[in-house]
Design a protein around this motif. Sequence first.
Motif, PDB file in Angstrom:
ATOM      1  N   ARG A 114       0.927  -1.340  -0.011  1.00 22.88           N
ATOM      2  CA  ARG A 114       0.139   0.310   0.209  1.00 22.88           C
ATOM      3  C   ARG A 114       0.987   1.220   0.131  1.00 22.88           C
ATOM      4  O   ARG A 114       0.643   2.390  -0.753  1.00 22.88           O
ATOM      5  CB  ARG A 114      -1.023  -0.231   1.194  1.00 22.88           C
ATOM      6  N   ASP A 115       2.230   1.533   0.656  1.00 24.28           N
ATOM      7  CA  ASP A 115       2.805   2.514   0.878  1.00 24.28           C
ATOM      8  C   ASP A 115       3.427   2.629  -0.380  1.00 24.28           C
ATOM      9  O   ASP A 115       3.822   3.723  -0.880  1.00 24.28           O
ATOM     10  CB  ASP A 115       3.598   2.266   1.858  1.00 24.28           C
ATOM     11  N   GLU A 116       3.977   1.581  -1.091  1.00 22.39           N
ATOM     12  CA  GLU A 116       4.625   1.676  -2.356  1.00 22.39           C
ATOM     13  C   GLU A 116       3.738   2.098  -3.348  1.00 22.39           C
ATOM     14  O   GLU A 116       4.275   3.167  -4.257  1.00 22.39           O
ATOM     15  CB  GLU A 116       5.100   0.448  -2.855  1.00 22.39           C
ATOM     16  N   GLU A 117       2.578   1.930  -3.272  1.00 24.11           N
ATOM     17  CA  GLU A 117       1.597   2.523  -4.269  1.00 24.11           C
ATOM     18  C   GLU A 117       1.252   3.982  -3.969  1.00 24.11           C
ATOM     19  O   GLU A 117       1.221   4.835  -4.803  1.00 24.11           O
ATOM     20  CB  GLU A 117       0.036   1.838  -4.205  1.00 24.11           C
ATOM     21  N   LEU A 118       1.297   4.422  -2.696  1.00 19.34           N
ATOM     22  CA  LEU A 118       0.792   5.738  -2.180  1.00 19.34           C
ATOM     23  C   LEU A 118       2.295   6.574  -2.527  1.00 19.34           C
ATOM     24  O   LEU A 118       2.216   7.735  -2.975  1.00 19.34           O
ATOM     25  CB  LEU A 118       0.562   5.911  -0.825  1.00 19.34           C
ATOM     26  N   PHE A 119       3.469   6.067  -2.448  1.00 17.58           N
ATOM     27  CA  PHE A 119       4.617   6.890  -2.785  1.00 17.58           C
ATOM     28  C   PHE A 119       4.647   7.011  -4.330  1.00 17.58           C
ATOM     29  O   PHE A 119       5.148   8.101  -4.675  1.00 17.58           O
ATOM     30  CB  PHE A 119       5.792   6.002  -2.386  1.00 17.58           C
ATOM     31  N   ARG A 120       4.395   6.176  -5.060  1.00 17.41           N
ATOM     32  CA  ARG A 120       4.245   6.262  -6.596  1.00 17.41           C
ATOM     33  C   ARG A 120       3.282   7.473  -7.077  1.00 17.41           C
ATOM     34  O   ARG A 120       3.606   8.264  -7.906  1.00 17.41           O
ATOM     35  CB  ARG A 120       4.023   5.055  -7.344  1.00 17.41           C
ATOM     36  N   GLU A 121       2.408   7.521  -6.183  1.00 19.65           N
ATOM     37  CA  GLU A 121       1.226   8.581  -6.282  1.00 19.65           C
ATOM     38  C   GLU A 121       1.511   9.767  -5.565  1.00 19.65           C
ATOM     39  O   GLU A 121       0.849  10.678  -5.786  1.00 19.65           O
ATOM     40  CB  GLU A 121      -0.164   8.447  -5.856  1.00 19.65           C
ATOM     41  N   ARG A 122       2.733   9.710  -4.940  1.00 19.85           N
ATOM     42  CA  ARG A 122       3.251  11.039  -4.260  1.00 19.85           C
ATOM     43  C   ARG A 122       2.425  11.714  -3.148  1.00 19.85           C
ATOM     44  O   ARG A 122       2.355  12.735  -3.058  1.00 19.85           O
ATOM     45  CB  ARG A 122       3.549  12.146  -5.140  1.00 19.85           C
ATOM     46  N   VAL A 123       1.807  10.688  -2.457  1.00 21.26           N
ATOM     47  CA  VAL A 123       0.959  10.979  -1.426  1.00 21.26           C
ATOM     48  C   VAL A 123       1.724  11.003  -0.118  1.00 21.26           C
ATOM     49  O   VAL A 123       1.259  11.687   0.910  1.00 21.26           O
ATOM     50  CB  VAL A 123      -0.422   9.795  -1.483  1.00 21.26           C
ATOM     51  N   ILE A 124       2.685  10.044   0.016  1.00 24.90           N
ATOM     52  CA  ILE A 124       3.461  10.043   1.293  1.00 24.90           C
ATOM     53  C   ILE A 124       5.102  10.392   0.780  1.00 24.90           C
ATOM     54  O   ILE A 124       5.336  10.212  -0.362  1.00 24.90           O
ATOM     55  CB  ILE A 124       3.291   8.464   1.903  1.00 24.90           C
ATOM     56  N   ALA A 125       5.651  10.598   1.808  1.00 25.55           N
ATOM     57  CA  ALA A 125       7.059  10.956   1.770  1.00 25.55           C
ATOM     58  C   ALA A 125       7.924   9.736   1.646  1.00 25.55           C
ATOM     59  O   ALA A 125       7.494   8.571   2.027  1.00 25.55           O
ATOM     60  CB  ALA A 125       7.688  11.703   3.028  1.00 25.55           C
ATOM     61  N   GLU A 126       9.127   9.732   1.069  1.00 27.31           N
ATOM     62  CA  GLU A 126      10.012   8.325   0.819  1.00 27.31           C
ATOM     63  C   GLU A 126      10.410   8.100   2.242  1.00 27.31           C
ATOM     64  O   GLU A 126      10.702   6.761   2.435  1.00 27.31           O
ATOM     65  CB  GLU A 126      11.037   9.055   0.247  1.00 27.31           C
ATOM     66  N   ARG A 127      10.547   8.803   3.287  1.00 21.07           N
ATOM     67  CA  ARG A 127      10.976   8.494   4.556  1.00 21.07           C
ATOM     68  C   ARG A 127      10.024   7.294   5.152  1.00 21.07           C
ATOM     69  O   ARG A 127      10.306   6.303   5.603  1.00 21.07           O
ATOM     70  CB  ARG A 127      10.968   9.406   5.424  1.00 21.07           C
ATOM     71  N   ARG A 128       8.759   7.660   4.961  1.00 26.05           N
ATOM     72  CA  ARG A 128       7.679   6.867   5.531  1.00 26.05           C
ATOM     73  C   ARG A 128       7.774   5.430   4.796  1.00 26.05           C
ATOM     74  O   ARG A 128       7.828   4.179   5.324  1.00 26.05           O
ATOM     75  CB  ARG A 128       6.265   7.149   5.312  1.00 26.05           C
ATOM     76  N   LEU A 129       7.962   5.286   3.464  1.00 29.04           N
ATOM     77  CA  LEU A 129       8.378   4.110   2.427  1.00 29.04           C
ATOM     78  C   LEU A 129       9.281   3.163   3.220  1.00 29.04           C
ATOM     79  O   LEU A 129       9.314   2.283   3.334  1.00 29.04           O
ATOM     80  CB  LEU A 129       8.533   4.577   1.141  1.00 29.04           C
ATOM     81  N   ILE A 130      10.457   3.757   3.553  1.00 30.82           N
ATOM     82  CA  ILE A 130      11.694   3.480   3.988  1.00 30.82           C
ATOM     83  C   ILE A 130      11.424   2.849   5.346  1.00 30.82           C
ATOM     84  O   ILE A 130      11.809   1.455   5.667  1.00 30.82           O
ATOM     85  CB  ILE A 130      13.146   4.336   4.288  1.00 30.82           C
ATOM     86  N   VAL A 131      10.625   3.285   6.296  1.00 30.98           N
ATOM     87  CA  VAL A 131      10.357   2.982   7.619  1.00 30.98           C
ATOM     88  C   VAL A 131       9.488   1.420   7.391  1.00 30.98           C
ATOM     89  O   VAL A 131       9.637   0.493   7.830  1.00 30.98           O
ATOM     90  CB  VAL A 131       9.673   3.822   8.493  1.00 30.98           C
ATOM     91  N   THR A 132       8.471   1.766   6.352  1.00 30.69           N
ATOM     92  CA  THR A 132       7.514   0.491   6.083  1.00 30.69           C
ATOM     93  C   THR A 132       8.327  -0.694   5.493  1.00 30.69           C
ATOM     94  O   THR A 132       8.329  -1.729   5.889  1.00 30.69           O
ATOM     95  CB  THR A 132       6.547   0.743   5.066  1.00 30.69           C
ATOM     96  N   ARG A 133       9.540  -0.714   4.563  1.00 33.64           N
ATOM     97  CA  ARG A 133      10.203  -1.621   4.187  1.00 33.64           C
ATOM     98  C   ARG A 133      10.857  -2.303   5.116  1.00 33.64           C
ATOM     99  O   ARG A 133      11.130  -3.561   5.253  1.00 33.64           O
ATOM    100  CB  ARG A 133      10.956  -1.091   3.145  1.00 33.64           C
ATOM    101  N   ALA A 134      11.426  -1.395   6.211  1.00 33.34           N
ATOM    102  CA  ALA A 134      12.334  -1.898   7.294  1.00 33.34           C
ATOM    103  C   ALA A 134      11.246  -2.799   8.226  1.00 33.34           C
ATOM    104  O   ALA A 134      11.667  -4.040   8.597  1.00 33.34           O
ATOM    105  CB  ALA A 134      12.944  -1.003   8.226  1.00 33.34           C
ATOM    106  N   GLU A 135      10.137  -2.513   8.570  1.00 33.24           N
ATOM    107  CA  GLU A 135       9.177  -3.174   9.158  1.00 33.24           C
ATOM    108  C   GLU A 135       9.039  -4.396   8.578  1.00 33.24           C
ATOM    109  O   GLU A 135       8.497  -5.406   9.086  1.00 33.24           O
ATOM    110  CB  GLU A 135       7.756  -2.274   9.453  1.00 33.24           C
ATOM    111  N   ALA A 136       8.945  -4.422   7.281  1.00 31.71           N
ATOM    112  CA  ALA A 136       8.380  -5.710   6.682  1.00 31.71           C
ATOM    113  C   ALA A 136       9.562  -6.764   6.627  1.00 31.71           C
ATOM    114  O   ALA A 136       9.398  -7.914   6.586  1.00 31.71           O
ATOM    115  CB  ALA A 136       8.006  -5.393   5.198  1.00 31.71           C
ATOM    116  N   THR A 137      10.796  -6.155   6.406  1.00 33.55           N
ATOM    117  CA  THR A 137      12.055  -7.175   6.526  1.00 33.55           C
ATOM    118  C   THR A 137      12.055  -7.769   7.916  1.00 33.55           C
ATOM    119  O   THR A 137      12.553  -8.981   7.905  1.00 33.55           O
ATOM    120  CB  THR A 137      13.453  -6.328   6.021  1.00 33.55           C
ATOM    121  N   GLY A 138      11.917  -7.058   8.845  1.00 36.14           N
ATOM    122  CA  GLY A 138      11.967  -7.370  10.412  1.00 36.14           C
ATOM    123  C   GLY A 138      10.814  -8.425  10.348  1.00 36.14           C
ATOM    124  O   GLY A 138      11.260  -9.465  11.347  1.00 36.14           O
ATOM    125  N   ALA A 139       9.709  -8.249   9.827  1.00 38.38           N
ATOM    126  CA  ALA A 139       8.602  -9.284  10.268  1.00 38.38           C
ATOM    127  C   ALA A 139       9.059 -10.643   9.587  1.00 38.38           C
ATOM    128  O   ALA A 139       8.585 -11.718   9.983  1.00 38.38           O
ATOM    129  CB  ALA A 139       7.272  -8.600   9.908  1.00 38.38           C
TER     130      ALA A 139
END
Length: 356
Positions: A114-139
Amino acid sequence: MARPAPAQPGTADVQIRLDERQFRAGGFELGRVEPETGPSEILLPGQVVVPPTQLRVIAAPAAGLIESLFVAPDERVRAGQAVARLRSTELVEAQRLFLEAATAAELAQEKLRRDEELFRERVIAERRLIVTRAEATGAAAALDERTQLLNLLGLTDPEVAELRRSRRIQQGLTVTSPVAGVVLGRAATPGERVAQAAPLMTIGDLSTLWVNIQVPLSRAPALEANARVLVPAQGAEGFVLRIGRTADAATQSVTAVAEMHRGADALRPGQAVTVALQLRANGMPQYRVPAGSVVRHRERSWVFIRTPTGFTARPVTVLNETAQFTSIRGGLAPTDQIATRGLLALLAELSEADGG
């Protein structure tokens, strides 16, 4: 008795000088050296054992209650055959934590998509996407850890996949044999509670067996690696794998290990056997001397050869011993006479000659 002369350079002989009067006073008696033409082998006791690399201990993968043991001692098993059933609360808890980790990993992946899609649409900042990717990797790492733990507790990859799909927790697990072989012993009984890694049974591959042979120190020099070994009573045949370098303090013997590659089916682990070992072929003749005419000194065997000036102490290799005779190899001649009585006095002179 005259002081013995030191060994000549290049030899191990020790000269012990005495005249006829000293010879008569010493009460010495002499015996003949007789050549032997028999087979170059000796008979020694041994015990049949299973090679360590062919033993496998099956342990409890998790703490719990043993519900059933499906095999008995001396029973043959196949690789992958069920040998025990275990009920474990530890396994139940591990499955629950795995399902929690699987749910967390799925949610983290969905959030990442979801955050990757929002980032492509420039709805969220890149920093939030980086945090979400780290959370997915940890999970994902936490899920992998829980999966590996279930594997250690005895669940196979298909069983883990089925658990994730059905989300049905099982209370027990079936323990299987990782190898084919024979059950050599059981260390647990049905109804017993065991800790994780507690041994349940031992499986052995009996296709090849070893024989641990007790070799007296005096006979060890006559043996060599790869020499032929026979167990006459059982018809087994093999070769010397290695000869021990340390001696047993109580028995003053070394252990020679023989690998039996033919006729091993006639042998049983733990069985006491008599083995025939082929001796080192060194070109030296073999002789038979009266029993008791060979003495031990400084971990070597010696005989005392009569000479015109007294005796010569000469080292020999003992091949076999009976109540009447001892078979030896050494620098002797058929015409030699050796001392059979008065050996204590000669041994004292030998000890004095080399400072022992």
